[in-house]
Design an enzyme around this catalytic site. Sequence first.
Site, PDB file in Angstrom:
ATOM      1  N   THR A  71       5.993  18.554  11.663  1.00 45.71           N
ATOM      2  CA  THR A  71       5.100  17.629  10.941  1.00 45.71           C
ATOM      3  C   THR A  71       3.793  18.353  10.617  1.00 45.71           C
ATOM      4  O   THR A  71       3.310  18.322   9.471  1.00 45.71           O
ATOM      5  CB  THR A  71       4.808  16.376  11.803  1.00 45.71           C
ATOM      6  OG1 THR A  71       6.034  15.686  12.010  1.00 45.71           O
ATOM      7  CG2 THR A  71       3.799  15.456  11.129  1.00 45.71           C
ATOM      8  N   ASN A 151      17.972  15.618   7.486  1.00 43.98           N
ATOM      9  CA  ASN A 151      18.080  15.084   8.846  1.00 43.98           C
ATOM     10  C   ASN A 151      18.956  13.836   8.944  1.00 43.98           C
ATOM     11  O   ASN A 151      19.436  13.511  10.014  1.00 43.98           O
ATOM     12  CB  ASN A 151      16.688  14.771   9.420  1.00 43.98           C
ATOM     13  CG  ASN A 151      15.790  14.045   8.443  1.00 43.98           C
ATOM     14  OD1 ASN A 151      15.668  14.429   7.282  1.00 43.98           O
ATOM     15  ND2 ASN A 151      15.171  12.980   8.898  1.00 43.98           N
ATOM     16  N   GLN A 179      15.964  21.025  10.593  1.00 46.38           N
ATOM     17  CA  GLN A 179      17.291  20.601  11.066  1.00 46.38           C
ATOM     18  C   GLN A 179      18.323  21.721  11.066  1.00 46.38           C
ATOM     19  O   GLN A 179      19.423  21.527  11.574  1.00 46.38           O
ATOM     20  CB  GLN A 179      17.804  19.445  10.192  1.00 46.38           C
ATOM     21  CG  GLN A 179      17.056  18.132  10.402  1.00 46.38           C
ATOM     22  CD  GLN A 179      17.318  17.497  11.764  1.00 46.38           C
ATOM     23  OE1 GLN A 179      18.332  17.780  12.422  1.00 46.38           O
ATOM     24  NE2 GLN A 179      16.421  16.642  12.196  1.00 46.38           N
ATOM     25  N   SER A 200      10.615  22.956  14.164  1.00 43.68           N
ATOM     26  CA  SER A 200      10.196  22.438  15.484  1.00 43.68           C
ATOM     27  C   SER A 200      11.178  22.921  16.545  1.00 43.68           C
ATOM     28  O   SER A 200      12.392  22.885  16.324  1.00 43.68           O
ATOM     29  CB  SER A 200      10.281  20.905  15.499  1.00 43.68           C
ATOM     30  OG  SER A 200       9.108  20.288  15.091  1.00 43.68           O
ATOM     31  N   ALA A 201      10.658  23.267  17.733  1.00 44.34           N
ATOM     32  CA  ALA A 201      11.528  23.790  18.795  1.00 44.34           C
ATOM     33  C   ALA A 201      12.484  22.750  19.372  1.00 44.34           C
ATOM     34  O   ALA A 201      13.604  23.079  19.770  1.00 44.34           O
ATOM     35  CB  ALA A 201      10.663  24.355  19.919  1.00 44.34           C
ATOM     36  N   HIS A 202      12.044  21.475  19.406  1.00 42.36           N
ATOM     37  CA  HIS A 202      12.860  20.489  20.142  1.00 42.36           C
ATOM     38  C   HIS A 202      14.145  20.118  19.415  1.00 42.36           C
ATOM     39  O   HIS A 202      14.971  19.373  19.951  1.00 42.36           O
ATOM     40  CB  HIS A 202      12.038  19.232  20.470  1.00 42.36           C
ATOM     41  CG  HIS A 202      11.685  18.373  19.305  1.00 42.36           C
ATOM     42  ND1 HIS A 202      12.350  17.207  19.018  1.00 42.36           N
ATOM     43  CD2 HIS A 202      10.737  18.498  18.347  1.00 42.36           C
ATOM     44  CE1 HIS A 202      11.809  16.649  17.946  1.00 42.36           C
ATOM     45  NE2 HIS A 202      10.831  17.409  17.514  1.00 42.36           N
ATOM     46  N   THR A 243      -6.482  26.843  21.543  1.00 45.96           N
ATOM     47  CA  THR A 243      -5.849  27.625  22.613  1.00 45.96           C
ATOM     48  C   THR A 243      -4.334  27.440  22.559  1.00 45.96           C
ATOM     49  O   THR A 243      -3.850  26.308  22.453  1.00 45.96           O
ATOM     50  CB  THR A 243      -6.398  27.161  23.982  1.00 45.96           C
ATOM     51  OG1 THR A 243      -7.806  27.355  23.971  1.00 45.96           O
ATOM     52  CG2 THR A 243      -5.773  27.940  25.119  1.00 45.96           C
ATOM     53  N   CYS A 331      12.159   8.772  12.674  1.00 45.17           N
ATOM     54  CA  CYS A 331      10.757   8.744  12.243  1.00 45.17           C
ATOM     55  C   CYS A 331      10.438   7.530  11.389  1.00 45.17           C
ATOM     56  O   CYS A 331       9.291   7.195  11.192  1.00 45.17           O
ATOM     57  CB  CYS A 331      10.422   9.996  11.453  1.00 45.17           C
ATOM     58  SG  CYS A 331      10.862  11.482  12.321  1.00 45.17           S
TER      59      CYS A 331
HETATM   60  N1  PMP Z   1      11.338  17.659   9.132  1.00 47.75           N
HETATM   61  C1  PMP Z   1      12.570  17.236   9.418  1.00 47.75           C
HETATM   62  C2  PMP Z   1      13.685  17.513   8.472  1.00 47.75           C
HETATM   63  C3  PMP Z   1      12.813  16.549  10.609  1.00 47.75           C
HETATM   64  O1  PMP Z   1      14.049  16.130  10.888  1.00 47.75           O
HETATM   65  C4  PMP Z   1      11.736  16.308  11.493  1.00 47.75           C
HETATM   66  C5  PMP Z   1      11.952  15.556  12.788  1.00 47.75           C
HETATM   67  N2  PMP Z   1      12.662  14.377  12.647  1.00 47.75           N
HETATM   68  C6  PMP Z   1      10.464  16.776  11.141  1.00 47.75           C
HETATM   69  C7  PMP Z   1      10.307  17.448   9.947  1.00 47.75           C
HETATM   70  C8  PMP Z   1       9.271  16.556  12.013  1.00 47.75           C
HETATM   71  O2  PMP Z   1       9.401  17.231  13.222  1.00 47.75           O
HETATM   72  P1  PMP Z   1       8.422  16.896  14.435  1.00 47.75           P
HETATM   73  O3  PMP Z   1       8.584  15.445  14.714  1.00 47.75           O
HETATM   74  O4  PMP Z   1       8.903  17.760  15.542  1.00 47.75           O
HETATM   75  O5  PMP Z   1       7.036  17.235  13.984  1.00 47.75           O
END
Ligand code: PMP
Length: 373
Positions: A71, A151, A179, A200-202, A243, A331
């Site tokens: 994001t 996504n 994704q 994003s790492a998660h 940081t 989201c």
């Molecule tokens: N872009 C896409 C295609 C996503 O699927 C997501 C997470 N659903 C995001 C951006 C945003 O990632 P984050 O919530 O880790 O900032």
Amino acid sequence: MLYLDNSATTQMLPEVKDSMLPYLLEEFGNPSSKYYSLATNAKNAVNEAREHIAKLIGCDSDEIIFTSGATESNNMIIKGIADYYGEHNQHIITSKVEHPSVLETCHYLEKKGFTVTYLDVDSYGRIYLDKLKEIMLQSPPLLVSIMWGNNEIGSLQPIEEIAKLCAEQNVFFHTDATQVMGKVFTDISTIEGLHFLSCSAHKFHGPKGIGVAVIKKDRNNLKTKITPLLHGGGQENDYRSGTLPVHNIVGMGKAAQLAFANFDQNVEYLLDLENHLRMILKAKFGDVIVFNSDETKKIPGIISVQFKGINNEMLIKNLAGVVALSTGSACSSSKPSHVLQAIGLHADGLRSTIRFSLSSLVKKEELDIFKQL
Ligand code: PMP
């Protein structure tokens, strides 16, 4: 419980957690400090993580800027380009199926006077290249921002072709690759016209709250400069002050190292799992189901399915104790999906769609639970 909502987030791998722990406890130094080992150990750990992530993406390690997640990366890149170059060109092209962190950023820029073209997509969620080319010639944009993979329905965009068009027209190209990391070959070293990438790492078994914005070095006639979102101490080449969260960065590095090392095996496994799930669903539900994405040109392990005549929210709630599923994006789960609308679904399709998103941690036999429902 069977977790099939891996597009929302993934479980962290034990190796990732183990790699992070020392940096939460004894190795707590600030990597921007100097001279003593607590600081240099932290700096070395950050550098090592940067190398692993760069290898997965196929860029140089100094092109990696750590952020809090995709994001932030999407906001930083799109607003940053708009602010830096907006005096010369205020046209941005994106698509109707982007993540809200791209779409809302574009809406914000429209309020500031930018013109944004939102490209239509076909019934599988892919943009029309001819249309993109036509618009680029009619009104040359400053930036094209198109996601690599979706996504909600998993469809992949023709990234190489888009990059080629952007290179020919000297236009910046950004892709949201959140994704696809670890599931699709994301080596961007040979994609000449791609300048910016977010992730994003998660989403690939790393920790939450950490991601990357890739800012490629200047290419052809384009100087890849952006105005930072966060001003301050000048960390991350002055692009993102603050940081560094060393533990999260180390975790993301470990997740990237594992995703790179196990790439072929993971993709093969995800495809096998997906086929198995498709077969079970077809056998169980027959004509009642319609797959919203095609079987190729999509992210392995994401399937979006309409269960005709069945209310998706009710089904998901009823199954909630047994299987974790979602209707689409986590989201924007309260609104009807803009992605499903863009691929042409109407009220009944929107109300009956469920997304299954798999991961390499799902066991094949666990999917047999759908035979018993
Ligand atoms: N872009 C896409 C295609 C996503 O699927 C997501 C997470 N659903 C995001 C951006 C945003 O990632 P984050 O919530 O880790 O900032």
